[in-house]
Design a protein around this motif. Structure first.
Motif, PDB file in Angstrom:
ATOM      1  N   ARG A  37      47.237 136.633 -87.849  1.00  0.00           N
ATOM      2  CA  ARG A  37      47.127 136.531 -86.391  1.00  0.00           C
ATOM      3  C   ARG A  37      47.752 135.207 -85.937  1.00  0.00           C
ATOM      4  NH1 ARG A  37      42.348 139.029 -88.111  1.00  0.00           N
ATOM      5  NH2 ARG A  37      41.519 140.633 -86.732  1.00  0.00           N
ATOM      6  N   LEU A  38      48.438 135.270 -84.798  1.00  0.00           N
ATOM      7  CA  LEU A  38      49.020 134.064 -84.221  1.00  0.00           C
ATOM      8  C   LEU A  38      48.448 133.854 -82.817  1.00  0.00           C
ATOM      9  CD1 LEU A  38      52.791 134.250 -85.231  1.00  0.00           C
ATOM     10  CD2 LEU A  38      51.021 132.729 -86.120  1.00  0.00           C
ATOM     11  N   TYR A  39      47.838 132.714 -82.609  1.00  0.00           N
ATOM     12  CA  TYR A  39      47.205 132.392 -81.332  1.00  0.00           C
ATOM     13  C   TYR A  39      48.019 131.331 -80.622  1.00  0.00           C
ATOM     14  CZ  TYR A  39      43.290 134.824 -83.414  1.00  0.00           C
ATOM     15  OH  TYR A  39      42.497 135.769 -84.002  1.00  0.00           O
ATOM     16  N   ASP A  40      47.967 131.377 -79.286  1.00  0.00           N
ATOM     17  CA  ASP A  40      48.633 130.340 -78.515  1.00  0.00           C
ATOM     18  C   ASP A  40      47.583 129.494 -77.792  1.00  0.00           C
ATOM     19  OD1 ASP A  40      47.839 131.779 -76.238  1.00  0.00           O
ATOM     20  OD2 ASP A  40      49.794 132.707 -75.971  1.00  0.00           O
ATOM     21  N   GLU A  41      48.060 128.550 -77.011  1.00  0.00           N
ATOM     22  CA  GLU A  41      47.163 127.611 -76.337  1.00  0.00           C
ATOM     23  C   GLU A  41      46.224 128.311 -75.349  1.00  0.00           C
ATOM     24  OE1 GLU A  41      45.537 124.141 -76.549  1.00  0.00           O
ATOM     25  OE2 GLU A  41      47.301 124.591 -77.747  1.00  0.00           O
ATOM     26  N   SER A  42      46.688 129.368 -74.705  1.00  0.00           N
ATOM     27  CA  SER A  42      45.809 130.078 -73.761  1.00  0.00           C
ATOM     28  C   SER A  42      44.656 130.766 -74.502  1.00  0.00           C
ATOM     29  CB  SER A  42      46.589 131.089 -72.922  1.00  0.00           C
ATOM     30  OG  SER A  42      47.031 132.168 -73.707  1.00  0.00           O
ATOM     31  N   ASP A  43      44.901 131.234 -75.716  1.00  0.00           N
ATOM     32  CA  ASP A  43      43.823 131.820 -76.528  1.00  0.00           C
ATOM     33  C   ASP A  43      42.791 130.752 -76.885  1.00  0.00           C
ATOM     34  OD1 ASP A  43      45.024 134.394 -76.635  1.00  0.00           O
ATOM     35  OD2 ASP A  43      46.299 133.735 -78.296  1.00  0.00           O
ATOM     36  N   VAL A  44      43.266 129.567 -77.209  1.00  0.00           N
ATOM     37  CA  VAL A  44      42.375 128.458 -77.550  1.00  0.00           C
ATOM     38  C   VAL A  44      41.509 128.107 -76.335  1.00  0.00           C
ATOM     39  CG1 VAL A  44      42.282 126.012 -78.223  1.00  0.00           C
ATOM     40  CG2 VAL A  44      43.912 127.552 -79.339  1.00  0.00           C
ATOM     41  N   GLU A  45      42.118 128.050 -75.155  1.00  0.00           N
ATOM     42  CA  GLU A  45      41.374 127.754 -73.926  1.00  0.00           C
ATOM     43  C   GLU A  45      40.338 128.841 -73.643  1.00  0.00           C
ATOM     44  OE1 GLU A  45      44.313 127.229 -70.875  1.00  0.00           O
ATOM     45  OE2 GLU A  45      45.158 125.467 -71.866  1.00  0.00           O
ATOM     46  N   THR A  46      40.725 130.094 -73.846  1.00  0.00           N
ATOM     47  CA  THR A  46      39.791 131.201 -73.619  1.00  0.00           C
ATOM     48  C   THR A  46      38.616 131.115 -74.583  1.00  0.00           C
ATOM     49  OG1 THR A  46      41.542 132.641 -72.778  1.00  0.00           O
ATOM     50  CG2 THR A  46      39.553 133.722 -73.592  1.00  0.00           C
ATOM     51  N   LEU A  47      38.896 130.846 -75.841  1.00  0.00           N
ATOM     52  CA  LEU A  47      37.827 130.723 -76.827  1.00  0.00           C
ATOM     53  C   LEU A  47      36.899 129.549 -76.512  1.00  0.00           C
ATOM     54  CD1 LEU A  47      39.865 131.559 -80.024  1.00  0.00           C
ATOM     55  CD2 LEU A  47      37.871 132.830 -79.185  1.00  0.00           C
ATOM     56  N   ALA A  48      37.463 128.448 -76.063  1.00  0.00           N
ATOM     57  CA  ALA A  48      36.639 127.292 -75.687  1.00  0.00           C
ATOM     58  C   ALA A  48      35.743 127.660 -74.502  1.00  0.00           C
ATOM     59  CB  ALA A  48      37.522 126.092 -75.348  1.00  0.00           C
ATOM     60  N   PHE A  49      36.295 128.401 -73.545  1.00  0.00           N
ATOM     61  CA  PHE A  49      35.513 128.855 -72.394  1.00  0.00           C
ATOM     62  C   PHE A  49      34.380 129.773 -72.845  1.00  0.00           C
ATOM     63  CE2 PHE A  49      34.720 132.166 -69.233  1.00  0.00           C
ATOM     64  CZ  PHE A  49      34.281 131.391 -68.172  1.00  0.00           C
ATOM     65  N   ILE A  50      34.695 130.735 -73.711  1.00  0.00           N
ATOM     66  CA  ILE A  50      33.681 131.674 -74.217  1.00  0.00           C
ATOM     67  C   ILE A  50      32.562 130.903 -74.896  1.00  0.00           C
ATOM     68  CG2 ILE A  50      33.234 133.472 -75.948  1.00  0.00           C
ATOM     69  CD1 ILE A  50      36.116 134.518 -75.336  1.00  0.00           C
ATOM     70  N   ARG A  51      32.934 129.977 -75.724  1.00  0.00           N
ATOM     71  CA  ARG A  51      31.930 129.189 -76.452  1.00  0.00           C
ATOM     72  C   ARG A  51      31.056 128.394 -75.482  1.00  0.00           C
ATOM     73  NH1 ARG A  51      31.864 124.144 -79.870  1.00  0.00           N
ATOM     74  NH2 ARG A  51      30.314 124.626 -81.428  1.00  0.00           N
TER      75      ARG A  51
END
Length: 136
Positions: A37-51
């Motif tokens: 899987r390859l994630y970008d910065e928007s995925d990281v931001e979304t995951l941080a928001f979810i957390r």
């Protein structure tokens, strides 16, 4: 960025990230030819928001709704505020319930302590009478 790097950066496990993907909180990322899987910065931001919002006590369905609002161009604060108010009311209710439970447990312990002082005491909790919640 691969799942292990993202997980370490956000403070999640790779399993948690895959769980969010399966539950449609995070879009399925593209994969390399090797299947990673390859994630970008928007995925990281979304995951941080979810957390962050999960840490506030929001359930997956509520998080999904918040993600929809987050994705909106307007990003209205009023609906989020209502959700936060509802969550606070729920937490206060749970605290009252826990205080009541604490009171009942203290009563049960006091009953046990009284019986333990007797020579042939019987556990009041195991008897049908004097059930917690029935005392005054």
């Amino acid at each position: 960025m691969q799942i292990g790097s993202v997980a370490k950066r956000i403070g999640l496990t790779p399993d948690a990230i895959r769980f969010y993907e399966r539950n449609a909180l995070l879009p399925r990322p593209p994969r390399t030819e090797g299947g990673f899987r390859l994630y970008d910065e928007s995925d990281v931001e979304t995951l941080a928001f979810i957390r962050r919002v999960q840490g506030l006590g929001f359930k997956l369905s509520e998080i999904r709704s918040l993600l929809d609002l987050r994705g909106s161009r307007l990003q209205p604060c009023a609906p989020v505020r209502r959700r936060l108010q509802a969550k606070l009311i729920d937490v206060r209710r749970k605290l009252r319930d826990l205080q009541k439970l604490e009171h009942e447990l203290r009563w049960a312990l006091q009953s046990c302590d009284k019986e333990l002082r007797k020579q042939n005491g019987h556990c009041p909790i195991l008897r049908d009478e004097n059930k917690p919640g029935e005392h005054k």
